[in-house]
Design a protein around this motif. Structure first.
Motif, PDB file in Angstrom:
ATOM      1  N   UNK A 136       0.807  -1.209   0.000  1.00  0.00           N
ATOM      2  CA  UNK A 136       0.000   0.000   0.000  1.00  0.00           C
ATOM      3  C   UNK A 136       0.837   1.254   0.000  1.00  0.00           C
ATOM      4  N   UNK A 137       0.154   2.372  -0.037  1.00  0.00           N
ATOM      5  CA  UNK A 137       0.805   3.682   0.021  1.00  0.00           C
ATOM      6  C   UNK A 137       1.527   3.833   1.344  1.00  0.00           C
ATOM      7  N   UNK A 138       2.805   4.187   1.285  1.00  0.00           N
ATOM      8  CA  UNK A 138       3.625   4.171   2.491  1.00  0.00           C
ATOM      9  C   UNK A 138       3.122   5.153   3.540  1.00  0.00           C
ATOM     10  N   UNK A 139       2.706   6.349   3.132  1.00  0.00           N
ATOM     11  CA  UNK A 139       2.240   7.337   4.112  1.00  0.00           C
ATOM     12  C   UNK A 139       0.978   6.836   4.817  1.00  0.00           C
ATOM     13  N   UNK A 140       0.036   6.310   4.042  1.00  0.00           N
ATOM     14  CA  UNK A 140      -1.191   5.806   4.635  1.00  0.00           C
ATOM     15  C   UNK A 140      -0.971   4.592   5.506  1.00  0.00           C
ATOM     16  N   UNK A 141      -0.069   3.707   5.095  1.00  0.00           N
ATOM     17  CA  UNK A 141       0.155   2.475   5.847  1.00  0.00           C
ATOM     18  C   UNK A 141       0.902   2.696   7.148  1.00  0.00           C
ATOM     19  N   UNK A 142       1.670   3.766   7.241  1.00  0.00           N
ATOM     20  CA  UNK A 142       2.400   4.026   8.489  1.00  0.00           C
ATOM     21  C   UNK A 142       1.452   4.188   9.675  1.00  0.00           C
ATOM     22  N   UNK A 143       0.260   4.667   9.404  1.00  0.00           N
ATOM     23  CA  UNK A 143      -0.721   4.844  10.478  1.00  0.00           C
ATOM     24  C   UNK A 143      -1.053   3.523  11.151  1.00  0.00           C
ATOM     25  N   UNK A 144      -1.019   2.425  10.383  1.00  0.00           N
ATOM     26  CA  UNK A 144      -1.359   1.117  10.944  1.00  0.00           C
ATOM     27  C   UNK A 144      -0.282   0.600  11.894  1.00  0.00           C
ATOM     28  N   UNK A 145       0.885   1.249  11.897  1.00  0.00           N
ATOM     29  CA  UNK A 145       1.983   0.838  12.777  1.00  0.00           C
ATOM     30  C   UNK A 145       2.117   1.749  13.989  1.00  0.00           C
ATOM     31  N   UNK A 146       1.114   2.571  14.230  1.00  0.00           N
ATOM     32  CA  UNK A 146       1.215   3.615  15.250  1.00  0.00           C
ATOM     33  C   UNK A 146       1.451   3.075  16.653  1.00  0.00           C
ATOM     34  N   UNK A 147       1.126   1.808  16.908  1.00  0.00           N
ATOM     35  CA  UNK A 147       1.339   1.251  18.238  1.00  0.00           C
ATOM     36  C   UNK A 147       2.676   0.525  18.362  1.00  0.00           C
ATOM     37  N   UNK A 148       3.550   0.672  17.347  1.00  0.00           N
ATOM     38  CA  UNK A 148       4.848   0.000  17.362  1.00  0.00           C
ATOM     39  C   UNK A 148       5.978   1.021  17.282  1.00  0.00           C
ATOM     40  N   UNK A 174       6.640  11.301   4.564  1.00  0.00           N
ATOM     41  CA  UNK A 174       6.994  10.094   5.313  1.00  0.00           C
ATOM     42  C   UNK A 174       7.756  10.454   6.586  1.00  0.00           C
ATOM     43  N   UNK A 175       8.688  11.373   6.491  1.00  0.00           N
ATOM     44  CA  UNK A 175       9.414  11.792   7.700  1.00  0.00           C
ATOM     45  C   UNK A 175       8.459  12.378   8.727  1.00  0.00           C
ATOM     46  N   UNK A 176       7.519  13.178   8.265  1.00  0.00           N
ATOM     47  CA  UNK A 176       6.533  13.763   9.178  1.00  0.00           C
ATOM     48  C   UNK A 176       5.669  12.672   9.813  1.00  0.00           C
ATOM     49  N   UNK A 177       5.281  11.661   9.028  1.00  0.00           N
ATOM     50  CA  UNK A 177       4.463  10.574   9.560  1.00  0.00           C
ATOM     51  C   UNK A 177       5.238   9.751  10.584  1.00  0.00           C
ATOM     52  N   UNK A 178       6.508   9.479  10.326  1.00  0.00           N
ATOM     53  CA  UNK A 178       7.336   8.739  11.286  1.00  0.00           C
ATOM     54  C   UNK A 178       7.395   9.484  12.613  1.00  0.00           C
ATOM     55  N   UNK A 179       7.573  10.796  12.523  1.00  0.00           N
ATOM     56  CA  UNK A 179       7.617  11.593  13.750  1.00  0.00           C
ATOM     57  C   UNK A 179       6.252  11.642  14.429  1.00  0.00           C
ATOM     58  N   UNK A 218       3.675   9.551  14.332  1.00  0.00           N
ATOM     59  CA  UNK A 218       3.246   8.286  14.935  1.00  0.00           C
ATOM     60  C   UNK A 218       4.285   7.708  15.883  1.00  0.00           C
ATOM     61  N   UNK A 219       5.379   8.439  16.092  1.00  0.00           N
ATOM     62  CA  UNK A 219       6.421   8.063  17.054  1.00  0.00           C
ATOM     63  C   UNK A 219       6.929   6.649  16.788  1.00  0.00           C
ATOM     64  N   UNK A 220       7.282   6.393  15.530  1.00  0.00           N
ATOM     65  CA  UNK A 220       7.699   5.055  15.125  1.00  0.00           C
ATOM     66  C   UNK A 220       9.164   4.763  15.439  1.00  0.00           C
ATOM     67  N   UNK A 221       9.963   5.800  15.655  1.00  0.00           N
ATOM     68  CA  UNK A 221      11.385   5.605  15.934  1.00  0.00           C
ATOM     69  C   UNK A 221      11.604   5.467  17.435  1.00  0.00           C
ATOM     70  N   UNK A 222      12.246   4.373  17.837  1.00  0.00           N
ATOM     71  CA  UNK A 222      12.522   4.122  19.250  1.00  0.00           C
ATOM     72  C   UNK A 222      13.522   5.142  19.793  1.00  0.00           C
TER      73      UNK A 222
END
Length: 203
Positions: free
Chosen positions: A95-107, A126-131, A133-137
């Motif tokens: 899927x679209x990477x920006x949209x799919x990042x939302x599904x990983x928001x709890x990881x 994508x960088x904004x979405x990573x930030x 959804x707090x995807x980076x440990x």
């Protein structure tokens, strides 16, 4: 294509994907050596999954890949199944990477590799979405592969960039991605026409 351990991977014919070159792939894993074993790895615009496959071969505990192309995802799944050990987990998401990042928001992920088509407009969203959804440990790093001819990691917001039509002389953006206030640049590398920029969370 061969990766760590002389393992052979399947690829897509022609120009449907642009795999990370062997030189850049080796450089990334040399920089991150010692941090891959047991890490949680996220591969964005993963293509046929060479980077994620190498992470699995080097002991990552979890590898997640996102790509928009169905054929690429199918081959990625095959490649990762081939190299993964029973104790390792992997997931392929189409899927679209920006949209799919939302599904990983709890990881959260310890290492994120992002390699979109160089001429795409995916970098900032994508960088904004990573930030967002707090995807980076907390101790994690994000590497972005790009062509300096198409994108620059020191992209400034319009209101910060211009003063009378010119870049402000006293604006220092060397260590901060101004569009993502929670992350900072920790290193940059250039390999011919390809460049890498690495981000970490601000202390």
């Amino acid at each position: 294509m061969r990766i760590y351990g002389n393992r052979q991977l399947k690829t897509l014919p022609g120009l449907e994907t642009r795999p990370t070159s062997a030189r850049v792939r080796e450089a990334v894993f040399n920089i991150w050596q010692g941090a891959i074993a047991q890490c949680r790895w996220l591969d964005l615009c993963a293509g046929t999954g060479a980077m994620g496959a190498e992470a699995l071969c080097r002991g990552a505990s979890l590898v997640v890949g996102i790509d928009i192309k169905g054929k690429a995802c199918s081959i990625m799944q095959q490649n990762w199944r081939q190299v993964a050990q029973p104790e390792q987990t992997f997931q392929v998401i189409r899927g679209d990477v920006v949209g799919r990042l939302k599904t990983l928001a709890d990881q959260q992920f310890d290492r994120i590799y992002f390699d979109p088509p160089y001429a795409s407009d995916l970098y900032n969203p994508v960088l904004e979405a990573i930030a967002h959804y707090q995807l980076l440990a907390d101790q994690g790093e994000l590497a972005v592969e790009y062509s300096p001819n198409h994108w620059t990691p020191q992209l400034l917001k319009a209101e910060e960039k211009e003063e009378g039509g010119k870049v402000k002389e006293n604006y220092d953006c060397r260590d901060v991605a101004s569009y993502v206030s929670t992350m900072e640049i920790c290193r940059q590398k250039v390999y011919g026409n390809t460049a890498l920029v690495f981000y970490r969370l601000k202390a």
